[in-house]
Design a protein around this motif. Structure first.
Motif, mmCIF file in Angstrom:
data_model
loop_
_atom_site.group_PDB
_atom_site.id
_atom_site.type_symbol
_atom_site.label_atom_id
_atom_site.label_comp_id
_atom_site.label_asym_id
_atom_site.label_seq_id
_atom_site.Cartn_x
_atom_site.Cartn_y
_atom_site.Cartn_z
ATOM 1 N N ASP A 1 0.816 -1.214 0.000
ATOM 2 C CA ASP A 1 0.000 0.000 0.000
ATOM 3 C C ASP A 1 0.850 1.264 0.000
ATOM 4 O OD1 ASP A 1 -2.192 -1.695 2.269
ATOM 5 O OD2 ASP A 1 -2.525 -1.352 0.117
ATOM 6 N N SER A 2 2.151 1.117 0.169
ATOM 7 C CA SER A 2 3.038 2.279 0.189
ATOM 8 C C SER A 2 3.002 2.979 -1.163
ATOM 9 C CB SER A 2 4.470 1.851 0.510
ATOM 10 O OG SER A 2 4.545 1.268 1.785
ATOM 11 N N ALA A 3 2.748 4.262 -1.147
ATOM 12 C CA ALA A 3 2.652 5.041 -2.381
ATOM 13 C C ALA A 3 2.365 6.488 -2.027
ATOM 14 C CB ALA A 3 1.534 4.511 -3.283
ATOM 15 N N MET A 4 2.415 7.337 -3.042
ATOM 16 C CA MET A 4 1.881 8.682 -2.907
ATOM 17 C C MET A 4 0.387 8.592 -3.200
ATOM 18 S SD MET A 4 2.779 11.829 -2.231
ATOM 19 C CE MET A 4 4.480 12.144 -2.736
ATOM 20 N N TYR A 5 -0.415 9.118 -2.313
ATOM 21 C CA TYR A 5 -1.853 9.071 -2.469
ATOM 22 C C TYR A 5 -2.369 10.451 -2.869
ATOM 23 C CZ TYR A 5 -2.264 4.373 -0.619
ATOM 24 O OH TYR A 5 -2.177 3.002 -0.462
ATOM 25 N N TYR A 6 -3.230 10.441 -3.881
ATOM 26 C CA TYR A 6 -3.791 11.676 -4.413
ATOM 27 C C TYR A 6 -5.319 11.626 -4.348
ATOM 28 C CZ TYR A 6 0.795 12.129 -6.656
ATOM 29 O OH TYR A 6 2.142 12.227 -6.908
ATOM 30 N N CYS A 7 -5.916 12.756 -4.065
ATOM 31 C CA CYS A 7 -7.359 12.846 -4.242
ATOM 32 C C CYS A 7 -7.648 13.592 -5.533
ATOM 33 C CB CYS A 7 -8.050 13.502 -3.056
ATOM 34 S SG CYS A 7 -7.803 15.261 -2.859
ATOM 35 N N ALA A 8 -8.785 13.285 -6.108
ATOM 36 C CA ALA A 8 -9.172 13.851 -7.391
ATOM 37 C C ALA A 8 -10.659 14.144 -7.387
ATOM 38 C CB ALA A 8 -8.821 12.902 -8.521
ATOM 39 N N ALA A 9 -11.056 15.070 -8.238
ATOM 40 C CA ALA A 9 -12.465 15.448 -8.295
ATOM 41 C C ALA A 9 -12.824 15.882 -9.701
ATOM 42 C CB ALA A 9 -12.750 16.584 -7.308
ATOM 43 N N THR A 10 -14.084 15.727 -10.023
ATOM 44 C CA THR A 10 -14.602 16.218 -11.284
ATOM 45 C C THR A 10 -16.114 16.350 -11.167
ATOM 46 O OG1 THR A 10 -14.490 15.939 -13.692
ATOM 47 C CG2 THR A 10 -14.987 13.981 -12.383
ATOM 48 N N GLN A 11 -16.714 17.011 -12.149
ATOM 49 C CA GLN A 11 -18.150 17.275 -12.055
ATOM 50 C C GLN A 11 -18.993 16.116 -12.557
ATOM 51 O OE1 GLN A 11 -19.431 20.835 -14.087
ATOM 52 N NE2 GLN A 11 -21.186 21.062 -12.747
ATOM 53 N N GLN A 12 -18.477 15.406 -13.551
ATOM 54 C CA GLN A 12 -19.286 14.354 -14.158
ATOM 55 C C GLN A 12 -18.389 13.249 -14.692
ATOM 56 O OE1 GLN A 12 -22.744 14.109 -14.457
ATOM 57 N NE2 GLN A 12 -22.395 12.086 -15.334
ATOM 58 N N ILE A 13 -18.769 12.011 -14.427
ATOM 59 C CA ILE A 13 -18.068 10.857 -14.985
ATOM 60 C C ILE A 13 -19.113 9.920 -15.564
ATOM 61 C CG2 ILE A 13 -16.710 8.806 -14.483
ATOM 62 C CD1 ILE A 13 -15.245 10.320 -12.349
ATOM 63 N N ASP A 14 -18.916 9.519 -16.783
ATOM 64 C CA ASP A 14 -19.819 8.548 -17.399
ATOM 65 C C ASP A 14 -19.279 7.127 -17.307
ATOM 66 O OD1 ASP A 14 -20.511 10.999 -19.922
ATOM 67 O OD2 ASP A 14 -21.701 10.460 -18.159
ATOM 68 N N GLY A 15 -18.007 7.002 -17.071
ATOM 69 C CA GLY A 15 -17.393 5.681 -16.990
ATOM 70 C C GLY A 15 -16.966 5.359 -15.578
ATOM 71 N N SER A 16 -15.831 4.689 -15.472
ATOM 72 C CA SER A 16 -15.340 4.237 -14.173
ATOM 73 C C SER A 16 -14.773 5.385 -13.339
ATOM 74 C CB SER A 16 -14.260 3.176 -14.370
ATOM 75 O OG SER A 16 -13.636 2.867 -13.140
#
Length: 128
Positions: free
Chosen positions: A93-108
């Motif tokens: 599980d060691s890694a750099m962790y990022y959060c992300a955001a967007t308004q709309q996703i049609d896929g995964s």
């Protein structure tokens, strides 16, 4: 525009826990879809967990198989904050962790190319 700031990373031993926090500011209506990703040097960024609207102020969560049962994603819209509770941590599980955001996703929600806004990352290191 949305600004995302992660916190909560650190170093733990195998089996330990951490809770990551992602604070969103700016035009937060653009952060209806949010996710956590991780990346180690030389590898592609991978989706860990994602949350998406499911109607009537409810949200649906999606997890990568590698973290199911160990990680929990949650959000507090009143605080414009998203969390990732990580339990039973492993060295993988060691890694750099990022959060992300967007308004709309049609896929995964676990595909990084579907997100417009990113935080700067917080490092998680799990020692054996």
């Amino acid at each position: 525009q949305v600004q995302l700031v992660e916190s909560g990373g650190g170093s733990v031993q195998t089996g330990g826990s951490l809770r990551l926090t992602c604070a969103a500011s700016g035009y937060t209506d653009s952060s209806r879809y949010m996710g956590w990703f991780r990346q180690i040097p030389g590898k592609e960024r991978e989706g860990v967990a994602a949350t998406r609207p499911a109607g009537r102020n409810s949200y649906k969560s999606t997890y990568a198989d590698s973290v199911k049962g160990r990680f929990t994603i949650s959000r507090d819209n009143a605080k414009n904050t998203m969390y990732l509770q990580m339990n039973s941590l492993k060295p993988d599980d060691s890694a750099m962790y990022y959060c992300a955001a967007t308004q709309q996703i049609d896929g995964s929600g676990l595909r990084p190319e579907n997100y417009n806004y990113w935080g700067q990352g917080t490092q998680v290191t799990v020692s054996s």
